[in-house]
Design a protein around this motif. Structure first.
Motif, PDB file in Angstrom:
ATOM      1  N   ASP B 121       0.841  -1.208   0.000  1.00  0.00           N
ATOM      2  CA  ASP B 121       0.000   0.000   0.000  1.00  0.00           C
ATOM      3  C   ASP B 121       0.874   1.255   0.000  1.00  0.00           C
ATOM      4  N   GLU B 122       1.942   1.173   0.770  1.00  0.00           N
ATOM      5  CA  GLU B 122       2.858   2.328   0.854  1.00  0.00           C
ATOM      6  C   GLU B 122       3.475   2.600  -0.523  1.00  0.00           C
ATOM      7  N   ALA B 123       3.879   1.523  -1.209  1.00  0.00           N
ATOM      8  CA  ALA B 123       4.492   1.671  -2.531  1.00  0.00           C
ATOM      9  C   ALA B 123       3.494   2.271  -3.520  1.00  0.00           C
ATOM     10  N   LYS B 124       2.263   1.809  -3.438  1.00  0.00           N
ATOM     11  CA  LYS B 124       1.254   2.305  -4.396  1.00  0.00           C
ATOM     12  C   LYS B 124       1.026   3.806  -4.230  1.00  0.00           C
ATOM     13  N   LYS B 125       1.168   4.281  -2.981  1.00  0.00           N
ATOM     14  CA  LYS B 125       0.980   5.720  -2.746  1.00  0.00           C
ATOM     15  C   LYS B 125       2.152   6.531  -3.290  1.00  0.00           C
ATOM     16  N   ASP B 126       3.326   5.888  -3.366  1.00  0.00           N
ATOM     17  CA  ASP B 126       4.539   6.611  -3.762  1.00  0.00           C
ATOM     18  C   ASP B 126       4.841   6.501  -5.263  1.00  0.00           C
ATOM     19  N   ILE B 127       3.980   5.817  -5.974  1.00  0.00           N
ATOM     20  CA  ILE B 127       4.174   5.698  -7.431  1.00  0.00           C
ATOM     21  C   ILE B 127       3.028   6.446  -8.106  1.00  0.00           C
ATOM     22  N   PHE B 128       3.306   7.135  -9.180  1.00  0.00           N
ATOM     23  CA  PHE B 128       2.271   7.917  -9.878  1.00  0.00           C
ATOM     24  C   PHE B 128       1.084   7.019 -10.245  1.00  0.00           C
ATOM     25  N   PRO B 129      -0.135   7.512  -9.994  1.00  0.00           N
ATOM     26  CA  PRO B 129      -1.321   6.662 -10.192  1.00  0.00           C
ATOM     27  C   PRO B 129      -1.411   6.011 -11.569  1.00  0.00           C
ATOM     28  N   VAL B 215      -4.342  14.939 -27.349  1.00  0.00           N
ATOM     29  CA  VAL B 215      -5.650  14.257 -27.345  1.00  0.00           C
ATOM     30  C   VAL B 215      -6.169  14.155 -25.912  1.00  0.00           C
ATOM     31  N   LEU B 216      -5.269  13.787 -25.003  1.00  0.00           N
ATOM     32  CA  LEU B 216      -5.662  13.695 -23.588  1.00  0.00           C
ATOM     33  C   LEU B 216      -6.090  15.068 -23.070  1.00  0.00           C
ATOM     34  N   GLN B 217      -5.331  16.080 -23.451  1.00  0.00           N
ATOM     35  CA  GLN B 217      -5.659  17.436 -22.997  1.00  0.00           C
ATOM     36  C   GLN B 217      -7.023  17.892 -23.518  1.00  0.00           C
ATOM     37  N   ALA B 218      -7.383  17.348 -24.671  1.00  0.00           N
ATOM     38  CA  ALA B 218      -8.688  17.711 -25.255  1.00  0.00           C
ATOM     39  C   ALA B 218      -9.821  16.871 -24.661  1.00  0.00           C
ATOM     40  N   GLY B 219      -9.479  15.956 -23.768  1.00  0.00           N
ATOM     41  CA  GLY B 219     -10.515  15.208 -23.053  1.00  0.00           C
ATOM     42  C   GLY B 219     -10.818  13.829 -23.600  1.00  0.00           C
ATOM     43  N   GLY B 220     -10.007  13.365 -24.506  1.00  0.00           N
ATOM     44  CA  GLY B 220     -10.322  12.049 -25.077  1.00  0.00           C
ATOM     45  C   GLY B 220      -9.462  10.933 -24.518  1.00  0.00           C
ATOM     46  N   GLY B 303      -5.250  21.548 -22.085  1.00  0.00           N
ATOM     47  CA  GLY B 303      -6.361  21.786 -22.991  1.00  0.00           C
ATOM     48  C   GLY B 303      -7.629  21.920 -22.162  1.00  0.00           C
ATOM     49  N   SER B 304      -8.760  21.661 -22.770  1.00  0.00           N
ATOM     50  CA  SER B 304     -10.025  21.808 -22.038  1.00  0.00           C
ATOM     51  C   SER B 304     -10.145  20.807 -20.882  1.00  0.00           C
ATOM     52  N   ALA B 305      -9.389  19.696 -20.971  1.00  0.00           N
ATOM     53  CA  ALA B 305      -9.461  18.691 -19.901  1.00  0.00           C
ATOM     54  C   ALA B 305      -8.355  18.869 -18.869  1.00  0.00           C
ATOM     55  N   GLY B 306      -7.537  19.878 -19.027  1.00  0.00           N
ATOM     56  CA  GLY B 306      -6.455  20.120 -18.075  1.00  0.00           C
ATOM     57  C   GLY B 306      -5.113  19.663 -18.591  1.00  0.00           C
ATOM     58  N   ILE B 307      -4.138  19.666 -17.681  1.00  0.00           N
ATOM     59  CA  ILE B 307      -2.773  19.246 -18.068  1.00  0.00           C
ATOM     60  C   ILE B 307      -2.795  17.749 -18.359  1.00  0.00           C
ATOM     61  N   GLY B 308      -2.191  17.391 -19.457  1.00  0.00           N
ATOM     62  CA  GLY B 308      -2.173  15.972 -19.796  1.00  0.00           C
ATOM     63  C   GLY B 308      -0.865  15.589 -20.466  1.00  0.00           C
ATOM     64  N   GLY B 309      -0.304  14.508 -20.044  1.00  0.00           N
ATOM     65  CA  GLY B 309       0.922  14.012 -20.667  1.00  0.00           C
ATOM     66  C   GLY B 309       0.849  12.503 -20.778  1.00  0.00           C
ATOM     67  N   ASN B 376       1.108  14.100 -12.542  1.00  0.00           N
ATOM     68  CA  ASN B 376      -0.101  14.116 -11.712  1.00  0.00           C
ATOM     69  C   ASN B 376      -1.265  14.830 -12.401  1.00  0.00           C
ATOM     70  N   GLY B 377      -1.050  15.279 -13.626  1.00  0.00           N
ATOM     71  CA  GLY B 377      -2.079  16.037 -14.348  1.00  0.00           C
ATOM     72  C   GLY B 377      -3.392  15.278 -14.450  1.00  0.00           C
ATOM     73  N   GLU B 378      -4.492  16.025 -14.399  1.00  0.00           N
ATOM     74  CA  GLU B 378      -5.797  15.348 -14.391  1.00  0.00           C
ATOM     75  C   GLU B 378      -6.079  14.591 -15.683  1.00  0.00           C
ATOM     76  N   ALA B 379      -5.472  15.040 -16.769  1.00  0.00           N
ATOM     77  CA  ALA B 379      -5.728  14.346 -18.036  1.00  0.00           C
ATOM     78  C   ALA B 379      -4.625  13.333 -18.386  1.00  0.00           C
ATOM     79  N   THR B 380      -3.595  13.257 -17.564  1.00  0.00           N
ATOM     80  CA  THR B 380      -2.480  12.346 -17.860  1.00  0.00           C
ATOM     81  C   THR B 380      -2.939  10.885 -17.835  1.00  0.00           C
TER      82      THR B 380
END
Lengths: 315, 426
Positions: B121-129, B215-220, B303-309, B376-380
């Motif tokens: 559980d600790e490892a899962k918290k320390d790795i990007f979702p 594409v992710l930034q545009a919400g897809g 984009g419209s969906a936020g930062i995405g990478g 950590n971007g919402e669209a990543t």
């Protein structure tokens, strides 16, 4: 120039001064011959100049990539990626050589390349010489089919046989050994070696062998004592081709080698990573890697030339 | 006679050389012990050449901590997939641990062992979702992210801070010149700096990841939705493609051929004012480059969906066919425990959030803050988990992008691409 002067003198001979009538036609003929010779000389000179120009163009076309590689190996990191590219380094440095040769595994890869190429070359020659001799001397249908079949193997893309070969080597417990790689490389060089050696044996008159047999040689003795010395130039050419085929081979080395037998072409390719391309180190190692082949070619130059012209004196 | 002597000499030398070579090949010049020896404390780690340095420090530490010796097998990226395919399909592997590009995980999932015990559980918290999600295939974790990357914005700080540029930009566009955060700003700034032989940005027609980030930034979702339905012709993909192509007027010509190496060169040579590029490139700017010391970093644009990478992680995996599972798993555990050691390497990346955070305020690591924000971007999101991904990229996405940046109609190209991808994944 001298001809032109003489012509002017003749034409301008003062009146009353007789010129020997008997000498006139001869002088004219000499003049004509002189003019013709000059014309021929000029023609030859311009042909030679044209040939030299063509040769120079060909040399530049063939040599430029290697020269560019060599110059790049002496460039600073920023020079190697200059836009637009520069041919000569703005600042000369040996840093790339230090980086490339200091990288772990490079020296071992050189030794592996040498081992692999030697074994592969010897294997190719040991198999190709008797095969080519048999095919050319006995001229049987099966021999002809065999030599065509050997050529067909060259038409199969190496990647198609690379993966099965790698599995076979693993099954035989030969994974990651220069022997496995040498055998794989022999599959590339052997067909070419057989074809090359066949053409060289074809150029040797049968009478030579017959004379040797009359003198008491067996068939094998005649081959070893008479024919092989005659085609030694051809053997040198074949050896060079087999050596080069193994020395520069990449795909099989990629598929079959790991820690113990990785060859230098794979190490050179490792300078291109997903995160960037280290042009300087890559070109430095490539330049160093080409040195043994250049030396070998220079050492065997005479034999190679002799081998290349062997067919020319046939009959 | 002398020719015969020469022949004899050659034959003798050849024989001796072959004998020496054959004897020497008994152990090979590389030296180390045989690969994949059962039950030993030595592991062979297959790694792409660029990632080798990332794990060197870990290997030293692992020897101290767990007594595991490590031999690295380096291979070039382009040949690694073939090598892995060959070994996995033969069932005899020459390595105990393999570092795999994330896009290869779905292809090799059946040949890899679960390593669930490392994902505490600790490892899962320390790795990007996004990476935790990607590592989990069919309910089991099959790879530990050893390092990750994502595209951020690299820009010419000196040009952005220039008083005249600031004033001119303000006058022309009506807002302050600063690192871009949106598509619109990126377009404006690119246009502004395209003058006097310089370009605002690059457009990479030879690679697909950057367009996918848009594409992710545009919400897809990228290319395939969660039901594996091909959605490449939807509005997000078209919007992203139109934006991507719109930048060609502010980029050097020949966009269809521009790939990562070309774009990196252009930026390092000072030919472009901005680039969207993998974060590691910040620390790899040559010291003698015209832009050295003049580069700023910012998170990927939104984009419209936020930062995405699109994250670019590499996973440490343990093949089922290894005879050395215990030592292999010990090494993977070491790689997690000492993950931050990768940051000290020439590549300078890690995968644990704590490792990046430890360094982000240090001088020379200015790219880490934007990298964390992008990851950590919402669209990543990671690429679709399909074993056909590489084929989709090579045969559909890149050719489509090349046609698009050369002036092709985006809607038509996307519709054609949809048909081709449907054929591949059906």
């Amino acid at each position: 120039m001298r001809v032109a002067e003489r012509t002017t003198q003749d034409a301008g001979a003062p009146a009353g001064v007789s010129v020997e009538p008997a000498l006139r036609p001869a002088t004219r003929a000499r003049k004509r011959r002189g003019v013709n010779r000059e014309g021929l000389e000029a023609g030859r000179r311009s042909t030679r100049t044209l040939l030299w120009i063509l040769l120079a163009v060909a040399m530049v076309l063939y040599g430029f990539p290697f020269l560019y590689l060599l110059f790049t190996s002496f460039k600073t990191p920023i020079d190697t990626i200059a836009v637009p590219p520069t041919i000569l380094p703005r600042e000369w440095t040996l840093e790339n050589y230090t980086n490339a040769l200091g990288r772990s595994g490079v020296v071992a890869s050189f030794i592996n390349s040498i081992q692999t190429a030697i074994i592969s070359t010897v294997l190719s020659l040991v198999l190709a010489v008797p095969a080519a001799y048999g095919i050319t001397r006995y001229k049987t249908l099966s021999g002809r089919i065999f030599i065509m079949a050997a050529l067909v193997t060259r038409m199969v893309p190496p990647v198609a046989i690379g993966i099965p070969l790698a599995s076979m080597m693993a099954t035989m417990g030969l994974s990651d050994t220069p022997i496995a790689l040498s055998i794989a490389h022999t599959t590339i060089s052997l067909p070419l070696s057989i074809w090359l050696m066949s053409s060289f044996f074809e150029a040797v008159p049968k009478d030579l062998e017959e004379a040797a047999t009359v003198d008491g040689c067996s068939r094998i003795g005649a081959l070893w004592r008479v024919v092989i010395p005659v085609v030694s130039g051809g053997i040198a050419v074949t050896a060079i081709f087999a050596f080069l085929a193994s020395w520069n081979e990449f795909l099989f080395a990629l598929l079959m080698t790991a820690i113990r037998s990785q060859t230098t072409p794979v190490v050179i390719a490792n300078f291109q990573t997903q995160f960037g391309l280290d042009w300087g180190s890559m070109t430095a190692l490539a330049a160093v890697y080409s040195i043994p082949v250049i030396i070998l070619t220079l050492l065997l130059q005479r034999k190679i030339v002799a081998g290349m012209t062997l067919g020319a004196v046939k009959g | 006679m002398s020719t015969r002597k020469t022949i004899n000499r050659f034959a003798t030398i050849g024989g001796i050389c072959t004998a020496v070579a054959l004897v020497a090949t008994g152990c090979g010049a590389g030296g180390p012990s045989a690969t994949g020896s059962a039950g030993t404390s030595t592991v062979n780690v297959l790694v792409e050449a660029g990632g080798h340095a990332e794990l060197t420090g870990v290997a030293v530490q692992c020897k101290k901590d767990a007594g595991v010796d490590v031999n690295f097998v380096e291979l070039p990226y382009d040949g690694m997939f073939n090598r892995l395919s060959s070994e996995f399909s033969s069932g005899a592997v020459s390595f105990d641990v393999a570092a795999l590009d994330s896009v290869w995980l779905p292809s090799f999932k059946d040949a890899l062992q679960p390593i669930d015990e490392i994902f505490t559980d600790e490892a899962k918290k320390d790795i990007f979702p996004a990476l935790v999600k990607e590592a989990n295939v069919d309910g089991h974790f099959i790879g530990l992210p050893a390092w990750t990357n994502a595209e951020i914005i690299l820009y010419r700080k000196d040009l952005f801070e220039d008083a005249k540029n600031k004033a001119d930009f303000q006058a022309k566009y009506g807002y302050e010149l600063a690192a871009p955060t949106t598509w619109k700003q990126y377009q404006d700034i690119s246009e502004f700096f395209t003058k006097d032989g310089m370009y605002g940005t690059d457009v990479k027609g030879g690679v697909e990841t950057e367009w996918l980030a848009h594409v992710l930034q545009a919400g897809g979702p990228m290319i395939l939705d969660e039901n594996n339905k091909v959605v490449i012709d939807n509005a997000a993909h078209k919007e992203a493609l139109d934006f991507y192509v719109s930048l060609t007027k502010s980029a050097p010509s020949g966009a269809a051929q521009v790939d990562w190496a070309a774009a990196q060169n252009l930026f390092n040579q000072g030919k472009t004012a901005m680039t969207r590029f993998w974060a590691h490139a910040y620390r790899q700017i040559p010291k003698d480059a015209p832009v050295a010391g003049k580069v700023g970093t910012a998170p990927m644009i939104a984009g419209s969906a936020g930062i995405g990478g699109v994250p670019g992680p590499w996973y440490l995996t343990v093949p089922k066919a290894t005879k050395n599972t215990d030592a292999a798993k010990k090494f993977v555990q070491c790689a997690y425990d000492h993950n931050s050691m990768g940051i000290e390497s020439s590549l300078g990346l890690a995968s644990r959030i704590s490792a990046f955070e430890k360094y982000q305020d240090k001088e020379g690591y200015e790219s880490f803050g934007p990298l964390i924000e992008t990851l950590n971007g919402e669209a990543t999101a990671t690429r679709p988990a399909t074993d056909k991904w590489q084929q989709i990229v090579d045969t559909v996405l890149v050719p489509m992008l090349q046609k698009a940046v050369a002036g092709g109609d985006s809607a038509t190209l996307l519709a054609d691409a949809k048909k081709q991808i449907e054929e591949l994944v059906k």
